[in-house]
Scaffold this motif. Structure first.
Motif, PDB file in Angstrom:
ATOM      1  N   ARG A 143      -5.561  33.875  19.064  1.00  0.00           N
ATOM      2  CA  ARG A 143      -5.303  35.278  19.397  1.00  0.00           C
ATOM      3  C   ARG A 143      -3.960  35.486  19.378  1.00  0.00           C
ATOM      4  O   ARG A 143      -3.362  36.872  19.270  1.00  0.00           O
ATOM      5  N   PHE A 144      -3.107  34.852  19.694  1.00  0.00           N
ATOM      6  CA  PHE A 144      -1.621  34.872  19.889  1.00  0.00           C
ATOM      7  C   PHE A 144      -1.152  33.612  18.956  1.00  0.00           C
ATOM      8  O   PHE A 144      -1.414  32.615  18.971  1.00  0.00           O
ATOM      9  N   ILE A 145       0.357  33.754  18.512  1.00  0.00           N
ATOM     10  CA  ILE A 145       1.003  32.923  17.733  1.00  0.00           C
ATOM     11  C   ILE A 145       2.476  33.086  18.274  1.00  0.00           C
ATOM     12  O   ILE A 145       2.993  33.948  18.200  1.00  0.00           O
ATOM     13  N   VAL A 146       2.976  31.754  18.655  1.00  0.00           N
ATOM     14  CA  VAL A 146       4.280  31.876  18.992  1.00  0.00           C
ATOM     15  C   VAL A 146       5.016  31.062  18.016  1.00  0.00           C
ATOM     16  O   VAL A 146       4.567  29.821  17.589  1.00  0.00           O
ATOM     17  N   ALA A 147       5.729  31.904  17.360  1.00  0.00           N
ATOM     18  CA  ALA A 147       6.695  31.526  16.011  1.00  0.00           C
ATOM     19  C   ALA A 147       8.190  31.033  16.454  1.00  0.00           C
ATOM     20  O   ALA A 147       8.756  31.964  16.605  1.00  0.00           O
ATOM     21  N   ASP A 148       8.371  29.618  16.868  1.00  0.00           N
ATOM     22  CA  ASP A 148       9.494  29.477  17.190  1.00  0.00           C
ATOM     23  C   ASP A 148      10.686  29.118  16.245  1.00  0.00           C
ATOM     24  O   ASP A 148      10.593  28.013  15.591  1.00  0.00           O
ATOM     25  N   GLU A 149      11.467  30.009  15.758  1.00  0.00           N
ATOM     26  CA  GLU A 149      12.421  29.786  14.713  1.00  0.00           C
ATOM     27  C   GLU A 149      11.545  29.387  13.329  1.00  0.00           C
ATOM     28  O   GLU A 149      11.925  28.325  12.839  1.00  0.00           O
ATOM     29  N   MET A 150      10.453  29.699  12.940  1.00  0.00           N
ATOM     30  CA  MET A 150       9.539  29.351  12.272  1.00  0.00           C
ATOM     31  C   MET A 150      10.101  29.378  10.668  1.00  0.00           C
ATOM     32  O   MET A 150       9.698  28.166   9.903  1.00  0.00           O
ATOM     33  N   THR A 151      10.895  30.040  10.267  1.00  0.00           N
ATOM     34  CA  THR A 151      11.497  29.935   8.901  1.00  0.00           C
ATOM     35  C   THR A 151      13.154  29.723   8.928  1.00  0.00           C
ATOM     36  O   THR A 151      13.827  30.099   7.795  1.00  0.00           O
ATOM     37  N   THR A 152      13.639  29.433  10.197  1.00  0.00           N
ATOM     38  CA  THR A 152      15.216  29.064  10.283  1.00  0.00           C
ATOM     39  C   THR A 152      15.658  27.920   9.214  1.00  0.00           C
ATOM     40  O   THR A 152      16.633  28.222   8.678  1.00  0.00           O
ATOM     41  N   MET A 153      14.881  27.075   8.976  1.00  0.00           N
ATOM     42  CA  MET A 153      15.183  25.928   8.094  1.00  0.00           C
ATOM     43  C   MET A 153      14.992  26.251   6.570  1.00  0.00           C
ATOM     44  O   MET A 153      14.998  25.442   5.833  1.00  0.00           O
ATOM     45  N   LEU A 154      14.392  27.428   6.380  1.00  0.00           N
ATOM     46  CA  LEU A 154      13.958  27.672   4.899  1.00  0.00           C
ATOM     47  C   LEU A 154      14.771  28.750   4.267  1.00  0.00           C
ATOM     48  O   LEU A 154      15.658  29.549   4.819  1.00  0.00           O
ATOM     49  N   ASP A 155      14.970  28.791   2.870  1.00  0.00           N
ATOM     50  CA  ASP A 155      15.556  29.436   2.207  1.00  0.00           C
ATOM     51  C   ASP A 155      15.203  31.137   2.241  1.00  0.00           C
ATOM     52  O   ASP A 155      13.959  31.153   2.541  1.00  0.00           O
ATOM     53  N   ALA A 156      15.752  32.028   1.865  1.00  0.00           N
ATOM     54  CA  ALA A 156      15.396  33.358   2.082  1.00  0.00           C
ATOM     55  C   ALA A 156      14.252  33.748   1.137  1.00  0.00           C
ATOM     56  O   ALA A 156      13.363  34.666   1.633  1.00  0.00           O
ATOM     57  N   VAL A 157      13.981  33.131   0.138  1.00  0.00           N
ATOM     58  CA  VAL A 157      12.749  33.680  -0.696  1.00  0.00           C
ATOM     59  C   VAL A 157      11.640  33.010  -0.093  1.00  0.00           C
ATOM     60  O   VAL A 157      10.554  33.885   0.011  1.00  0.00           O
ATOM     61  N   THR A 158      11.631  31.691   0.268  1.00  0.00           N
ATOM     62  CA  THR A 158      10.732  31.279   0.800  1.00  0.00           C
ATOM     63  C   THR A 158      10.198  31.822   2.448  1.00  0.00           C
ATOM     64  O   THR A 158       9.229  32.321   2.760  1.00  0.00           O
ATOM     65  N   GLN A 159      11.404  32.243   3.008  1.00  0.00           N
ATOM     66  CA  GLN A 159      11.119  33.035   4.287  1.00  0.00           C
ATOM     67  C   GLN A 159      10.442  34.199   3.950  1.00  0.00           C
ATOM     68  O   GLN A 159       9.312  34.684   4.739  1.00  0.00           O
ATOM     69  N   ALA A 160      10.689  35.105   3.222  1.00  0.00           N
ATOM     70  CA  ALA A 160      10.105  36.363   2.957  1.00  0.00           C
ATOM     71  C   ALA A 160       8.790  36.147   2.546  1.00  0.00           C
ATOM     72  O   ALA A 160       7.843  36.653   2.795  1.00  0.00           O
TER      73      ALA A 160
END
Lengths: 199, 308
Positions: A143-160
């Protein structure tokens, strides 16, 4: 459906308080940002909300959490370093299917290629692994997700790509999302509101 | 003067596929890059495109199961094992990517010092700790007691001292708070002004643009473009390579556009054509014919047959 922290505080043993009297509410279907300096306890708060640890004071409440902690928890967490959040000796298939068997549609929406599932974590890139970690967190009872710096290590394209997929799923299933991030442009782009922490 | 020169660097991994049969995977392919004295060169690009491997190749810390070809030279001399031993930790320093590079059984303060350190470096680090808002207490902690951001600051402090002539910084800022990022970048800038060369590997394009003189964009194990910082503006019309444009437009502050086409567009290039071909909106038959050779274009260079 609410995920609530009431007057929550945390410290190690008898050390200094990392934080005290934190109140926070995430509603179903809401995307909330949590921003603050490093070391202020954002990840610790995330872990308290996800039920990995018990607060030193105050309470965390969410409907459907089993008191013994032996059932699928309604709050799931996605970590910053996916390579440290999976069993290095398991093929990804076992990791992704550990809690439930995701439908092919979910894997496809997250851009997970079937071939990845037969590989070991060391044979996938960070972005590929993180997609698998997200799939694993999106069980039917989540029901809830805690996303802790989920895409901090990824490049912008992958992040988007990852956030677009994630936000579509979250909206459709009315999952509440807590986004822990340093990236203010990201938080203001995807969150309905944001909470400054430890400032 | 050229501090660091990387010429036609290729790195491939050997792994056992079945029994004693070994497979070879190319992860870095024909990479050229230079860092001059006093210059900050940023390396941005896809996760898994070989950015960290470049850093590890320069420092001579690649794992054993790799094949390396090409040349790495420092101040015009080939950087072989003997020269690495002499320069590493004194003139050449690495800011490693992860807290896993710290000794887990040693307190932070004890492992900050390099054998070549004197009182001057110790004082420098102390000031750096203050500027980054790390308390003296931090020196008494073990690595597992550090938060992600604190660990970054500690790693940063190991390398960013004035003695260093070349800093290879592998993702030094993620997880750090905005104000600390500014402090760290300012430190790089001031070291560069004193002649230090900095190779800044990052996916924080905003941070890179604030201090870098030139920006190398990596995709699938090679540099597809080298651009000037000012080329990154507006909707990216000044950029040369389609991947660079996609990267720029995917930033949350610039449209947050995901790349259309194949879901995951990173990793080693196995095909013979342009590695970006399968995800590129302007790909034609020519792109499949061979890897585009680098060519100079508008004050930078690019590996794309269509760029103009």
């Amino acid at each position: 459906m609410l995920l609530e922290a009431n007057h929550v505080g945390w410290r190690y043993d008898k050390g200094d308080w990392l934080f005290r009297n934190v109140d926070l509410t995430v509603r179903a279907g809401e995307v909330v940002g949590l921003t603050g300096p490093s070391g202020s306890g954002k990840t610790t708060l995330g872990r308290l909300l996800a039920g990995y640890m018990q607060p030193a004071e105050g309470t965390v409440s969410v409907q459907g959490r089993s008191p013994g902690g032996n059932a699928h928890d309604p709050v799931q967490m996605v970590f910053q370093h996916p390579e440290r959040a999976v069993n290095p000796r398991w093929r990804l298939e076992k990791t992704v299917k550990e809690g439930f068997v995701p439908e092919p549609g979910l894997l496809e929406a997250l851009g997970i290629r079937p071939a990845w599932l037969s590989r070991y974590p060391s044979e996938l890139s960070g972005g590929e692994l993180q997609r698998c970690c997200i799939a694993r967190a999106l069980g039917p009872e989540t029901r809830f997700i805690v996303a802790d710096e989920m895409t901090t290590m990824l490049d912008a394209v992958t992040q988007a790509q990852i956030w677009h997929a994630m936000l579509d799923i979250v909206r459709e299933r009315q999952i509440g999302l807590l986004v822990i991030s340093h990236d203010r442009p990201l938080v203001s782009r995807i969150c309905d509101r944001s909470i400054p922490f430890g400032e | 003067m050229t501090l660091l020169e990387v010429k036609d660097l290729s790195i491939s991994f050997l792994h056992y596929a079945k029994g004693s049969r070994r497979d070879k995977t190319n992860v870095v392919d024909g990479l050229d890059l230079e860092v001059h004295e006093g210059e900050i060169v940023a390396v941005v690009g896809a996760s898994g495109s070989g950015k960290s491997l470049l850093a590890h190749a320069v420092m001579g810390i690649l794992p054993k199961n790799v094949l390396v070809s090409g040349d790495v030279s420092y101040k015009g001399e080939r950087l072989d094992a003997a020269r690495l031993k002499r320069y590493r930790g004194t003139e050449i320093a690495l800011v490693p990517q992860s807290v896993a590079f710290l000794d887990p059984l040693m307190k932070v303060g004890e492992q900050l010092h390099a054998p070549a350190d004197g009182r001057e470096q110790a004082a420098e680090r102390r000031t750096l700790f203050q500027k980054l808002k790390l308390s003296r207490q931090t020196e008494k902690l073990f690595p597992f007691q550090l938060s992600g951001g604190m660990a970054r600051k500690v790693l940063f402090s190991t390398a960013a001292v004035a003695r260093t002539r070349l800093i290879i910084a592998d993702e030094p800022t993620p997880g750090m708070h905005e104000s600390d990022v500014r402090e760290a970048l300012a430190r790089f800038k001031s070291l560069a002004e004193k002649g230090c060369g900095v190779l800044l590997i990052t996916h924080d394009i905003e941070a890179a643009l604030r201090i870098a003189d030139r920006i190398a964009v990596f995709y699938a194990g090679t540099a597809v473009e080298i651009a000037r910082a000012e080329d990154f503006s507006g909707s990216g019309e000044q950029l040369r390579h389609p991947y660079t444009k996609a990267l720029w437009r995917a930033l949350p502050q610039n449209g947050f556009e995901p790349l259309k086409g194949a879901g995951q567009a990173s990793g080693p290039a196995v095909e013979l054509g342009c590695p970006f071909g399968s995800c590129c909106g302007s790909a034609t038959g020519r792109c499949a014919e061979g890897k585009p050779e680098p060519r100079e274009l508008r004050g930078g260079w690019v590996r794309c047959v269509h760029a103009s």
